[in-house]
Design a protein around this motif. Sequence first.
Motif, mmCIF file in Angstrom:
data_model
loop_
_atom_site.group_PDB
_atom_site.id
_atom_site.type_symbol
_atom_site.label_atom_id
_atom_site.label_comp_id
_atom_site.label_asym_id
_atom_site.label_seq_id
_atom_site.Cartn_x
_atom_site.Cartn_y
_atom_site.Cartn_z
ATOM 1 N N ASP A 137 0.832 -1.209 0.000
ATOM 2 C CA ASP A 137 0.000 0.000 0.000
ATOM 3 C C ASP A 137 0.865 1.257 0.000
ATOM 4 O O ASP A 137 0.571 2.229 -0.683
ATOM 5 C CB ASP A 137 -0.937 0.013 1.222
ATOM 6 N N LYS A 138 1.930 1.181 0.777
ATOM 7 C CA LYS A 138 2.851 2.312 0.862
ATOM 8 C C LYS A 138 3.483 2.589 -0.518
ATOM 9 O O LYS A 138 3.591 3.734 -0.961
ATOM 10 C CB LYS A 138 3.949 1.965 1.884
ATOM 11 N N LEU A 139 3.837 1.492 -1.174
ATOM 12 C CA LEU A 139 4.445 1.592 -2.499
ATOM 13 C C LEU A 139 3.484 2.233 -3.502
ATOM 14 O O LEU A 139 3.864 3.064 -4.324
ATOM 15 C CB LEU A 139 4.815 0.175 -2.960
ATOM 16 N N ASN A 140 2.220 1.835 -3.393
ATOM 17 C CA ASN A 140 1.242 2.290 -4.378
ATOM 18 C C ASN A 140 0.783 3.732 -4.172
ATOM 19 O O ASN A 140 0.056 4.278 -5.002
ATOM 20 C CB ASN A 140 0.053 1.327 -4.424
ATOM 21 N N VAL A 141 1.219 4.335 -3.090
ATOM 22 C CA VAL A 141 0.974 5.772 -2.951
ATOM 23 C C VAL A 141 1.855 6.522 -3.947
ATOM 24 O O VAL A 141 1.453 7.521 -4.532
ATOM 25 C CB VAL A 141 1.299 6.233 -1.504
ATOM 26 N N GLU A 142 3.046 6.004 -4.177
ATOM 27 C CA GLU A 142 4.010 6.700 -5.034
ATOM 28 C C GLU A 142 4.019 6.194 -6.481
ATOM 29 O O GLU A 142 4.317 6.941 -7.386
ATOM 30 C CB GLU A 142 5.441 6.500 -4.491
ATOM 31 N N PHE A 143 3.712 4.904 -6.651
ATOM 32 C CA PHE A 143 3.858 4.291 -7.968
ATOM 33 C C PHE A 143 2.544 3.714 -8.494
ATOM 34 O O PHE A 143 1.650 3.368 -7.711
ATOM 35 C CB PHE A 143 4.862 3.133 -7.901
ATOM 36 N N TYR A 144 2.507 3.594 -9.810
ATOM 37 C CA TYR A 144 1.456 2.829 -10.463
ATOM 38 C C TYR A 144 2.164 1.948 -11.477
ATOM 39 O O TYR A 144 3.028 2.415 -12.222
ATOM 40 C CB TYR A 144 0.482 3.772 -11.172
ATOM 41 N N GLY A 145 1.849 0.666 -11.485
ATOM 42 C CA GLY A 145 2.497 -0.230 -12.442
ATOM 43 C C GLY A 145 1.514 -0.678 -13.509
ATOM 44 O O GLY A 145 0.374 -1.024 -13.197
ATOM 45 N N GLY A 146 1.944 -0.647 -14.769
ATOM 46 C CA GLY A 146 1.103 -1.147 -15.852
ATOM 47 C C GLY A 146 1.978 -1.735 -16.942
ATOM 48 O O GLY A 146 3.192 -1.544 -16.942
ATOM 49 N N PHE A 147 1.354 -2.464 -17.860
ATOM 50 C CA PHE A 147 2.148 -3.020 -18.960
ATOM 51 C C PHE A 147 1.375 -2.968 -20.264
ATOM 52 O O PHE A 147 0.168 -2.705 -20.281
ATOM 53 C CB PHE A 147 2.592 -4.454 -18.646
ATOM 54 N N CYS A 148 2.079 -3.234 -21.334
ATOM 55 C CA CYS A 148 1.522 -3.088 -22.669
ATOM 56 C C CYS A 148 1.834 -4.344 -23.479
ATOM 57 O O CYS A 148 2.985 -4.755 -23.577
ATOM 58 C CB CYS A 148 2.166 -1.856 -23.307
#
Length: 493
Positions: free
Chosen positions: A364-375
């Motif tokens: 949760d802490k990580l997802n405050v700063e980052f968003y991960g996605g792929f293509c």
Amino acid sequence: MRFISTRNTQKIVSASEAISHGISEDGGLFVPADFPLLGEQDFIALCGMDYAERAAFVLSKYLTDYDYERLKAACEAAYSKFEENDAAPLMCIDEGLYVLELFHGPTLAFKDMALTLLPFLLREGCNNLGIKEKVLILVATSGDTGKAALEGFKDAEGIKIMVFYPSEGVSDMQKLQMCTQEGENVSVVAVKGNFDDCQSAVKSILNNENCIENLKKQGYIFSSANSINFGRLAPQIAYYFSAYCDLVNAEEIELGDKVNFVVPTGNFGNILAAYYAKKMGLPVGKLLCASNKNNILTDFFQTGVYDTNREFYKTTSPSMDILISSNLERLLFELFDRDSDKTAEEMRKLKEEGKYSISKELLDKLNVEFYGGFCEEDENAETVSYFYDEYHYALDTHTANAVAVLNQYQAETEDMTPVVVVSTASPYKFAADVLKAISGKKVEDAFKAAAKLEELTAVELPEGLATLKQKTVRFTDVKEKDELIATVLAFAD
Ligand SMILES: *Cc1c(COP(=O)(O)O)cnc(C)c1O
């Protein structure tokens, strides 16, 4: 500024040591002991500077044992090798949408931003320490680092450089760029395996005591030009500040406004630099981590599990075909509140079991700063195509992954914070795939594809590629993984 190892915070070294050694003896990566914080006055000063001055300013916050005037002169020399006056121009594409072009250096990929400067940082670091030995640099490459490092270090005094690339894992242009490299102190070797095999081999050779001992007898020390070396990361931090200042100067934003960045990611070096910039006070909202079909990072940001036990795909964005993102270790170290024992433990699991995981709380802490996605591959080509139709702008295949992930993110969150797409390569470097996406035409020959692309986009073919065709191929060796130590020692001889 002092530096510590992610696997042992008791290990304290200077910037010169961190850069000249490349990696810590405990296998950890060097990180700054704290993050220098920039205030409003610093930002105002940065806004009035050109790119080389901005880079010197940001670097000087970390490299406190380097002479500032020499550092500044080195930045000026490095960034004068770029095609444009501005080494990192920011293009306004649409309202709130910008592309930061990092590919105007000698080898047409963003790796030049750091690798034109690294030879100075390394040599100066050795001088600062009174190291008399010559330096042997080993590089693992997924295609772009290798060429940028070769070009940066060719004929550098007291330095030899050897590059390993996956024999079947780079584009034709990338391979030709490397195998035609000039310079008396360079060598290029194809390895049977993928990028992770090359990177693991390099990391283990760098810490192989037998090898180190043997080299010492030959008058060399090892170093690395991969982004595990802090000397690679530091220059990358600068362009995030530069992009921000350009937005302020163009009155697209006001000083203090937040900006999002979307970064096509492989080894997690580029996006980690953005995170470091944020730690230094850059007003960043979200950092969007874009992957291709090798979506191990997306899974990590979604589930907290980093699992390399999965299929490895070869894609049209080969520089992102990576499963073991080395610089994630530096992020984990921050996430664990700089607990080096815990970081070492997770890295041991990664090595032994090929996976590790973090708690829900940390995720949760990580997802405050980052968003991960792929293509996916289809989506990649569609993105190149629609971006060209909409804006008459040819994205390279790596940057297209970033745009695709940005579109997913905005559709999901409706977050319309101004966003900078970090563009990592010239479309000409991957001309055949870009051309196919834009025009539907399949042209196998990379040079013919580039010529067609030039007709379509009216963006001039960069000189580095135009002259490539006439060059002689110098390096044709293909080696097994277990032959690499002997290859390195023979090269040093
Ligand atoms: C190296 C590279 C990347 C990945 O950058 P990392 O710092 O490894 O995450 C993306 N695009 C291109 C064109 C590259 O050369």
